[in-house]
Design a protein around this motif. Structure first.
Motif, PDB file in Angstrom:
ATOM      1  N   PHE A 276       0.717  -1.237  -0.177  1.00  0.00           N
ATOM      2  CA  PHE A 276       0.025  -0.033  -0.038  1.00  0.00           C
ATOM      3  C   PHE A 276       0.852   1.328  -0.012  1.00  0.00           C
ATOM      4  O   PHE A 276       0.608   2.214  -0.559  1.00  0.00           O
ATOM      5  N   PHE A 277       1.995   1.231   0.610  1.00  0.00           N
ATOM      6  CA  PHE A 277       2.930   2.338   0.704  1.00  0.00           C
ATOM      7  C   PHE A 277       3.318   2.675  -0.566  1.00  0.00           C
ATOM      8  O   PHE A 277       3.642   3.769  -1.162  1.00  0.00           O
ATOM      9  N   ILE A 278       3.831   1.428  -1.422  1.00  0.00           N
ATOM     10  CA  ILE A 278       4.301   1.583  -2.734  1.00  0.00           C
ATOM     11  C   ILE A 278       3.089   2.378  -3.461  1.00  0.00           C
ATOM     12  O   ILE A 278       3.469   3.087  -4.510  1.00  0.00           O
ATOM     13  N   PHE A 282       3.553   5.637  -6.015  1.00  0.00           N
ATOM     14  CA  PHE A 282       3.295   5.633  -7.018  1.00  0.00           C
ATOM     15  C   PHE A 282       2.186   6.482  -7.694  1.00  0.00           C
ATOM     16  O   PHE A 282       2.272   7.092  -8.628  1.00  0.00           O
ATOM     17  N   CYS A 283       1.122   6.752  -7.045  1.00  0.00           N
ATOM     18  CA  CYS A 283      -0.208   7.727  -7.446  1.00  0.00           C
ATOM     19  C   CYS A 283       0.626   9.097  -7.089  1.00  0.00           C
ATOM     20  O   CYS A 283       0.259   9.998  -7.934  1.00  0.00           O
ATOM     21  N   THR A 284       1.288   9.297  -6.263  1.00  0.00           N
ATOM     22  CA  THR A 284       1.898  10.578  -5.778  1.00  0.00           C
ATOM     23  C   THR A 284       2.765  11.070  -6.983  1.00  0.00           C
ATOM     24  O   THR A 284       2.676  12.276  -7.295  1.00  0.00           O
ATOM     25  N   VAL A 285       3.667  10.369  -7.316  1.00  0.00           N
ATOM     26  CA  VAL A 285       4.691  10.467  -8.414  1.00  0.00           C
ATOM     27  C   VAL A 285       3.924  10.863  -9.750  1.00  0.00           C
ATOM     28  O   VAL A 285       4.313  11.570 -10.397  1.00  0.00           O
ATOM     29  N   THR A 286       3.134  10.037 -10.066  1.00  0.00           N
ATOM     30  CA  THR A 286       2.363  10.259 -11.263  1.00  0.00           C
ATOM     31  C   THR A 286       1.649  11.445 -11.358  1.00  0.00           C
ATOM     32  O   THR A 286       1.596  12.315 -12.330  1.00  0.00           O
ATOM     33  N   LEU A 287       1.021  11.771 -10.141  1.00  0.00           N
ATOM     34  CA  LEU A 287       0.027  13.111 -10.427  1.00  0.00           C
ATOM     35  C   LEU A 287       0.927  14.237 -10.461  1.00  0.00           C
ATOM     36  O   LEU A 287       0.837  15.225 -11.054  1.00  0.00           O
ATOM     37  N   THR A 288       2.117  14.145  -9.661  1.00  0.00           N
ATOM     38  CA  THR A 288       2.998  15.278  -9.600  1.00  0.00           C
ATOM     39  C   THR A 288       3.691  15.404 -10.798  1.00  0.00           C
ATOM     40  O   THR A 288       4.074  16.598 -11.387  1.00  0.00           O
ATOM     41  N   PHE A 304       9.658  14.316 -14.090  1.00  0.00           N
ATOM     42  CA  PHE A 304       9.803  13.078 -13.456  1.00  0.00           C
ATOM     43  C   PHE A 304      11.001  13.150 -12.155  1.00  0.00           C
ATOM     44  O   PHE A 304      10.495  12.636 -11.218  1.00  0.00           O
ATOM     45  N   ARG A 305      12.072  13.431 -12.416  1.00  0.00           N
ATOM     46  CA  ARG A 305      13.014  13.676 -11.725  1.00  0.00           C
ATOM     47  C   ARG A 305      12.744  14.332 -10.184  1.00  0.00           C
ATOM     48  O   ARG A 305      12.793  13.689  -9.243  1.00  0.00           O
ATOM     49  N   TYR A 306      12.441  15.298 -10.295  1.00  0.00           N
ATOM     50  CA  TYR A 306      11.646  16.195  -9.213  1.00  0.00           C
ATOM     51  C   TYR A 306      10.617  15.513  -8.551  1.00  0.00           C
ATOM     52  O   TYR A 306      10.513  15.532  -7.273  1.00  0.00           O
ATOM     53  N   ALA A 307       9.641  15.159  -9.242  1.00  0.00           N
ATOM     54  CA  ALA A 307       8.540  14.328  -8.690  1.00  0.00           C
ATOM     55  C   ALA A 307       8.839  13.147  -7.964  1.00  0.00           C
ATOM     56  O   ALA A 307       8.456  12.922  -6.833  1.00  0.00           O
ATOM     57  N   VAL A 308       9.788  12.418  -8.411  1.00  0.00           N
ATOM     58  CA  VAL A 308      10.352  11.085  -7.734  1.00  0.00           C
ATOM     59  C   VAL A 308      10.855  11.473  -6.321  1.00  0.00           C
ATOM     60  O   VAL A 308      10.479  11.221  -5.299  1.00  0.00           O
ATOM     61  N   PHE A 309      11.658  12.530  -6.572  1.00  0.00           N
ATOM     62  CA  PHE A 309      12.374  12.820  -5.244  1.00  0.00           C
ATOM     63  C   PHE A 309      11.693  13.347  -4.209  1.00  0.00           C
ATOM     64  O   PHE A 309      11.413  12.927  -3.148  1.00  0.00           O
ATOM     65  N   GLU A 310      10.919  14.244  -4.435  1.00  0.00           N
ATOM     66  CA  GLU A 310      10.093  15.132  -3.728  1.00  0.00           C
ATOM     67  C   GLU A 310       9.015  14.345  -3.136  1.00  0.00           C
ATOM     68  O   GLU A 310       8.436  14.616  -1.877  1.00  0.00           O
ATOM     69  N   SER A 311       8.347  13.370  -3.910  1.00  0.00           N
ATOM     70  CA  SER A 311       7.383  12.674  -3.515  1.00  0.00           C
ATOM     71  C   SER A 311       7.862  11.737  -2.521  1.00  0.00           C
ATOM     72  O   SER A 311       7.182  11.507  -1.291  1.00  0.00           O
ATOM     73  N   ILE A 312       9.031  11.052  -2.661  1.00  0.00           N
ATOM     74  CA  ILE A 312       9.304  10.101  -1.670  1.00  0.00           C
ATOM     75  C   ILE A 312       9.918  10.860  -0.500  1.00  0.00           C
ATOM     76  O   ILE A 312       9.696  10.284   0.763  1.00  0.00           O
ATOM     77  N   SER A 313      10.467  12.116  -0.561  1.00  0.00           N
ATOM     78  CA  SER A 313      11.100  12.703   0.796  1.00  0.00           C
ATOM     79  C   SER A 313       9.754  13.357   1.549  1.00  0.00           C
ATOM     80  O   SER A 313       9.989  13.030   2.822  1.00  0.00           O
ATOM     81  N   ILE A 314       8.952  13.765   0.789  1.00  0.00           N
ATOM     82  CA  ILE A 314       7.561  14.286   1.711  1.00  0.00           C
ATOM     83  C   ILE A 314       6.828  13.132   2.114  1.00  0.00           C
ATOM     84  O   ILE A 314       6.393  13.022   3.214  1.00  0.00           O
ATOM     85  N   ALA A 315       6.418  12.171   1.361  1.00  0.00           N
ATOM     86  CA  ALA A 315       5.624  11.023   1.785  1.00  0.00           C
ATOM     87  C   ALA A 315       6.475  10.281   2.899  1.00  0.00           C
ATOM     88  O   ALA A 315       5.685   9.689   4.158  1.00  0.00           O
ATOM     89  N   THR A 316       7.616  10.149   3.082  1.00  0.00           N
ATOM     90  CA  THR A 316       8.401   9.718   4.059  1.00  0.00           C
ATOM     91  C   THR A 316       8.449  10.312   5.048  1.00  0.00           C
ATOM     92  O   THR A 316       8.968   9.866   6.201  1.00  0.00           O
ATOM     93  N   LEU A 335      -1.017  18.449  -2.294  1.00  0.00           N
ATOM     94  CA  LEU A 335      -0.880  16.942  -2.363  1.00  0.00           C
ATOM     95  C   LEU A 335       0.268  16.615  -1.653  1.00  0.00           C
ATOM     96  O   LEU A 335       0.091  15.166  -0.876  1.00  0.00           O
ATOM     97  N   LEU A 336       1.380  16.832  -1.708  1.00  0.00           N
ATOM     98  CA  LEU A 336       2.662  16.472  -1.233  1.00  0.00           C
ATOM     99  C   LEU A 336       2.484  16.551   0.421  1.00  0.00           C
ATOM    100  O   LEU A 336       2.818  15.641   1.229  1.00  0.00           O
ATOM    101  N   ILE A 337       2.089  17.696   0.953  1.00  0.00           N
ATOM    102  CA  ILE A 337       2.024  17.939   2.448  1.00  0.00           C
ATOM    103  C   ILE A 337       0.924  16.701   2.943  1.00  0.00           C
ATOM    104  O   ILE A 337       1.042  16.093   3.927  1.00  0.00           O
ATOM    105  N   VAL A 338      -0.053  16.431   2.180  1.00  0.00           N
ATOM    106  CA  VAL A 338      -1.142  15.525   2.626  1.00  0.00           C
ATOM    107  C   VAL A 338      -0.518  14.147   2.766  1.00  0.00           C
ATOM    108  O   VAL A 338      -0.894  13.318   3.569  1.00  0.00           O
ATOM    109  N   THR A 339       0.366  13.912   1.631  1.00  0.00           N
ATOM    110  CA  THR A 339       0.748  12.472   1.608  1.00  0.00           C
ATOM    111  C   THR A 339       1.939  12.339   3.242  1.00  0.00           C
ATOM    112  O   THR A 339       1.918  11.146   3.524  1.00  0.00           O
ATOM    113  N   SER A 340       2.386  13.172   3.559  1.00  0.00           N
ATOM    114  CA  SER A 340       3.016  13.276   4.870  1.00  0.00           C
ATOM    115  C   SER A 340       2.161  12.690   6.192  1.00  0.00           C
ATOM    116  O   SER A 340       2.702  12.154   7.052  1.00  0.00           O
TER     117      SER A 340
END
Length: 482
Positions: A276-278, A282-288, A304-316, A335-340
């Motif tokens: 579920f975490f993955i 995946f959804c966050t990176v795609t939307l971003t 894609f480069r910034y979306a992957v890094f920032e999505s993982i950084s904020i979601a984790t 969206l990114l803040i909500v993932t946190s």
């Protein structure tokens, strides 16, 4: 309540923690900066303070009960925050007030990563190292480290472990003895840190930066030795290393333990929380990526480069940055803040409410919809093919309710001090979720907010680190009744 036993534990742990000032002293000697006196004085102050707390009750020995465990856990994080602030307070670079020094210390130890320090690039190496080390110590939890040495202290540690460890099923132990569990987790934690440091070094960081960033990456803390964070290097290789270890550290460390013991990785793919975490990532990176590309903010590859890094950084809830996501268009910062709020998995170094709780809440929502169609049906909530006890589901809903209530109260409190709504909303999210960066006036740092707001946010960081109930239970009359 065994007050004297509690004081004995606190005194010993403060003395042990004072030894963590030795590495920054060594760094100060190597780089010949001007902080040697500050760290030496802080070591003496903390060591003496711990001794004065311990000495009058040194002969008091007894097992800790559940209430004692909660008190020790909360007291130690508060006392540790005070002890950790001493070097910041004494040092002349940076010059910090007591409030700012305590804020920086608690932010580091809770792995929040919200800083009030500006011009980080110009700080002495020993201060930079100390900030990162505080996050590393807080990442797995000082209490777990204390549990590992509890047998030597003659004090049972299981109640401390239960008070500190997150997740809805935290009574399960990885090994028969809790001390062995804590040691095993620390071996894994230290090994990941070492491999991460080597990865950073091979990717192009200096040895000093590699060690410092490995501390905050595996701890999911987010402190950096540069104002521009990971963006300072503008290196795809470094971003890949950082993203990989942020993701690994946000996975349940129990899974890492079983992988190490059984020499297999198949259980990662079978774990419903990890899957579920993955899915969330995946959804966050795609939307971003789509949002950045369709608004012509970046080209496809850069988006894609910034979306992957920032999505993982904020979601984790790590909070590292390669781009100023607060300036991104439309819904993306929100969206990114909500993932946190989901944060990392249970029993990881991540913050937030934990992915497992979000998964259970969603499954409970689906069950209620099904009950509208079949009111008399008995529909259990299952995770990984196993039915979840109703008491666990009820506890998750209680936690969710308390989390939101605390969030609203803190947000209103910040707005009462004169902070605007966007800043207040994101500042509480950044601290309660142990995230770090926010929006508005706290997108870069927290230096510009007022002191009453900083004190509330310190409380918010402790609430997030102790997962709300561990701290709030001390404010209930029932807890103090005999």
């Amino acid at each position: 309540m065994r007050i004297q036993v509690i004081l004995r534990v606190i005194g010993i742990l403060v003395m042990v923690f004072s030894l963590s000032l030795i590495p920054p002293i060594i760094v100060s000697l190597i780089y010949q900066d001007d902080t040697l006196g500050a760290f030496a004085s802080a070591l003496a102050i903390n060591l003496l303070s711990g001794f004065l707390i311990w000495f009058p009750v040194r002969n008091q020995r007894a097992d800790l009960k559940i209430r004692d465990g909660f008190v020790v856990t909360v007291l130690f994080w508060f006392v540790l925050g005070l002890s950790g602030s001493v070097p910041f307070l004494i040092s002349t670079d940076p010059v910090l007030t007591f409030t700012d020094a305590l804020f920086e210390s608690i932010s580091a130890l809770t792995t929040t990563g919200a800083t009030i320090i500006t011009h980080i690039d110009g700080l002495p190496p020993s201060i930079l190292f100390y900030r990162q080390q505080l996050q590393w110590l807080g990442g797995m939890g000082i209490i777990v480290l204390a549990v590992a040495i509890m047998p030597m202290l003659g004090i049972g540690g299981m109640q401390l472990y239960r008070a500190e460890t997150p997740g809805p099923v935290k009574d399960s132990k990885l090994t028969p003895r809790i001390a062995e569990t804590a040691k095993a987790l620390w071996y894994i934690y230290a090994s990941l840190t070492t491999v991460c440091a080597v990865g950073y070094w091979l990717a192009g960081m200096t040895l000093f930066d590699a060690i410092c960033h490995s501390f905050s990456t595996v701890a999911i803390g987010g402190f950096s030795t540069h104002d521009a964070s990971i963006g300072y290097y503008n290196s795809v290789a470094i971003e890949v290393v950082c993203s990989l270890f942020m993701f690994i550290s946000a996975i349940n460390f129990g899974l890492h333990f079983y992988a190490w013991r059984n020499q297999s990785v198949l259980h990662y793919f079978k774990d419903p929380e990890a899957r579920f975490f993955i899915f969330i990532l995946f959804c966050t990176v795609t939307l971003t990526t789509l949002g950045l590309t369709l608004t012509a903010t970046y080209d496809w590859d850069l988006a894609f480069r910034y979306a992957v890094f920032e999505s993982i950084s904020i979601a984790t809830t790590a909070g590292f940055g390669t781009s100023d996501f607060s300036a991104w268009p439309h819904f993306l910062p929100f969206l990114l803040i909500v993932t946190s709020f989901a944060g990392g998995c249970a029993s990881s170094t991540g913050g937030g409410m934990k992915v497992m709780r979000i998964l259970l809440i969603l499954k409970q929502g689906v069950r209620e919809i099904q009950r509208l169609v079949h009111p008399s049906a008995v529909i259990p909530i299952k995770v990984g093919g196993k039915a979840i006890p109703e008491r666990v589901v009820s506890a998750v809903w209680g936690f969710f309710s308390a989390y939101l209530i605390v969030y609203v109260i803190l947000m209103i409190g910040l707005m009462a001090t004169g902070i605007d709504q966007v800043t207040a909303w994101s500042a509480v999210a950044a601290t309660l979720n142990n995230l770090g960066p926010g929006l508005g006036d706290v997108s870069a740092n927290f230096a510009g907010i007022n002191d009453p707001a900083k004190w509330m946010l310190c409380f918010s960081m402790l609430l997030g680190r102790l997962e709300v109930f561990t701290l709030l239970v001390l404010f209930t009359p029932m807890f103090w009744q005999r």
